[in-house]
Structure formats: C-alpha cells, structure tokens
Design an enzyme around this catalytic site. Sequence first.
Site, short mmCIF file in Angstrom:
data_model
loop_
_atom_site.label_atom_id
_atom_site.label_comp_id
_atom_site.label_asym_id
_atom_site.label_seq_id
_atom_site.Cartn_x
_atom_site.Cartn_y
_atom_site.Cartn_z
N ASP A 106 90.54 105.09 63.76
CA ASP A 106 89.79 106.19 63.65
C ASP A 106 88.48 106.25 64.14
O ASP A 106 87.50 106.71 63.70
CB ASP A 106 90.03 107.07 62.55
N GLU A 109 97.54 115.08 66.77
CA GLU A 109 96.57 114.79 65.69
C GLU A 109 95.08 114.01 66.35
O GLU A 109 95.09 113.96 67.49
CB GLU A 109 97.07 113.79 64.65
#
Length: 462
Positions: free
Chosen positions: A38, A204
């Site tokens: 991430d 996402e």
Amino acid sequence: MSMARLWRVAALVGVSALASGSIAEAQSPIVQTRFTADPAPLVHDGVVYLYTSHDEDDAEGFRMLDWRLYSSIDMVNWTDRGAVASLKTFPWAVQDNDAWAPQVVERDGKFYLYAPVSVAGSPKNVIAVAVADRPEGPFKDALGKPLIAPGKDNIDPTVWIDKNGQAYLYWGNPDLWYVKLNRDMVSYAGPITKVQPRIADYQEGPWFYGRAGRYYMAFASTCCSEGIGYAMSDGPTGPWTYKGPIMDHDRRATGNHPGIIDYKGGSYLFGFSYELNFAMTPMHHERRSVSVARFSYNPDGTIPNLHWWDATSAPQIELLDPYRRVEAETIAWTSRMPRDRDRAYAWAPGVTTAQDDRVGVYVTRTVDRSYIKVAGVDFGKAGAKSFTAGVTGGRAGATIELRLDRADGPVIGALPAVDVGERWQERTTPVSNAIGRHDLFLVFRNTGEHSTLGIDYWRFGQ
C-alpha cells in the site's frame, strides 16, 4: 529473463549497472528488509517520503500492526525511517490486526496520516487520522475517535488538497466515496457521497490527485487478479471517465494499491507485488513488496500502459555522496550469497533493520555472507582513503568487507568488527582504489548464523 531468474543473478553476484557505464535502476522490489504494501509517496523539501503498510513475516492472511516510512532522493537507494505509527497510536482501535493502507499529506506545516482501522464490536472499518510536526513523525492520534464512522467500504483513504485550498478525502472497496475536509484536516463538511456511476474496473486502493488542470483517480482494478487502472475528470468530484490500465490484470497479483507522484522532473508509479514471498515459498501468503516505475504522461495527459514490474523500473537520478554520513539502512538491495556459487537459488533474505532509543534505526541480522548494495556511489577522481562506521556487537574474526560493483567484486577495504561490545563505537579502516562511480557492497563475513553485529551509519574519508 524472468524476474525470479534476475533475482538469482542479483542475489548471487549483485549485478552493477554503473560498472558497465549505464545508469543504475531501482531494484524490484525496492525494500527487501521486510514486507511492505500500500505505497503512499509524499514529496516534501526535495525528498520522497514513502509511507507503507507492513505485512508481518509470519502473515498468512492479512496481519498488519504498524505503518512504516522509507525515504529517497535518488529513487534507487531507500533509507528505512522505521515505524512512524502503529495501532497503539489509536488506543481505541482493535490492537491485534488491521493497520491497513495509509496516506500522509502536509498542510500548514503539519503532517496528517489517514488510515483504516477496526473498532471493537463492529465488523466494519473506520478511518482514523493522526498528526505530526515532521514527515518522520511521531504521529499522534488527532481526534481520540474515528474521523469516518464504521462503514462496509471504509478502507484505503486518499487525500488531495486542490489548488483553491479545498481538501478531498476519497476511500472505498468496492464502492468509491468522498467527502470535503475542512481546513483543519480532521473534520469534514457536507455529505459523504458515493461516486456514481461506478468507475469501470474499479475495486479498491484509490489514489486521487490533480495535475496540469486535470484530475486523476488511479486504483487497484477488479479482483482477481488485480492490476492498476485509472480514470480522469475535469473536476475533483467527477464525473470520472475510465481511461484503461496502467498495469494489466496479472495472475501474480491478487491485490494492488497505486501511488503516483512527480519528482525532480519525472513521474513515478508505486505499487506492489508478491514476488519476494514467492521467492521464498511457492505458497501464497499476504506478504507483499513495493516497487516503483518511472513514466511519462502522454501529450493529452493520459498515462501509458507500463505492463508489469518486470518490464519497467526507475533510473537513479542522483549519485550518492559517500563523504557525508550515510545511514547504514540506506539500501538498494540486500540478500545473502550462497556457499556454492554454482547452485541456482531464489532470493535469500539479507540484513534487516531495528530501532534503538540510542541511535534510531540501524542494520542488524548481518549474518555471514549477507550484504548491502548501495547503488551509484561517486568516489570522485581523487578517491577515498578511509572508511568509518558506527558499529555494535561483533565477534572474533567478524569483518565488513567493502567491495565494488559486485558482491564478489574487488575489495577496497575491510573493517574489523571484533570486541566492539554492546555499546556503539566508531571504527575506521584504510581503503584503496575507491575512485570514480561504482555500486558499493558492504559484505558481512565471519559474523556467524546469529550475528550480533549492528551498523548505524558509515562514511568515507579523503
């Protein structure tokens, strides 16, 4: 050549780009000391600060407890800044898991970290915010409660401050939501709004930003497998037009999360893969690793398809000065040389890092034959005459060999690291033939299988 095969070569001999006169490139992944995911890059005062989530070494599913920070000024050598926040930062949150994708933005001299966490008694995530006076933290809970209340889509926050000063917070899986943040960055005004219609292929990991009068929404494309897609708009809240993949869906990726910045004249995409996990085991675990690629926007502002991480990378944009203090945790690559050089093998874990109240982040687990590669070191025409390092631990016969261009390249010096004891000491050794531009390898020898030798920093002298 496959990425796995490239790793075998890199781990075995530490192939140098500068040795052949070409430009060094970021290795993939850019962090090998632990698993990272991430990526959330931030440019501040000429430095790229890369915030990441962190998959624990024993993770099978998602097991995430803190948020890490790395920094670079050349896009190839990355300095480990340690954990800047953790679930303990939010004592009201569930403490045993769920430190998911973060992003940090700066406003009015403060740095705000947005991250999804879990709360007891709810199956849904919330979005929390912490604040710090420096990009390195420490970050402190800004509210003592969630910024965004529990909701089924409340993961992967991304924030952008528009040119008129209005800040926007987007988030969501599988739907995309946004709200306008107030100037204080820890409260919002107006309704929380769902983006409709849904952006094609969106799953996402949104990354929202503006550039040259256009607005971009990059994201992890529909699972599974996931790639990286993006959409564009003329306004910060849409409508959004899907523009296609930046990276195609790839069977090697069951997840992804983009981060995009401009830095020193170039544009960069960050994302992650599972390659280090698969270099160690054929089993799929949620143990991810961040990579970076440089790209150029098309004349109409669209982003080209970069394919996958084995087809693209980022060149080194600034040589490293070895005559200033260099943190030992500044690493382009780390691995461990095999005993039998004819034996093909995948990547072997090299050194790792730890944090100490006395010195901050330092290098540890320097077992015998492990090494650190520092790319693109400029020794100059006069060359270096000495090498100094701050070290602790050590055992009889332990040395740090200094080699050029390869892990088994020419030795320019060796620093004895014996009888150092548990306190930190500075040790110096002479060096020779360290002239011009090279990749530098710090090779740890005779340190044993359970090394206590630690190294905090190093520098060369003229």
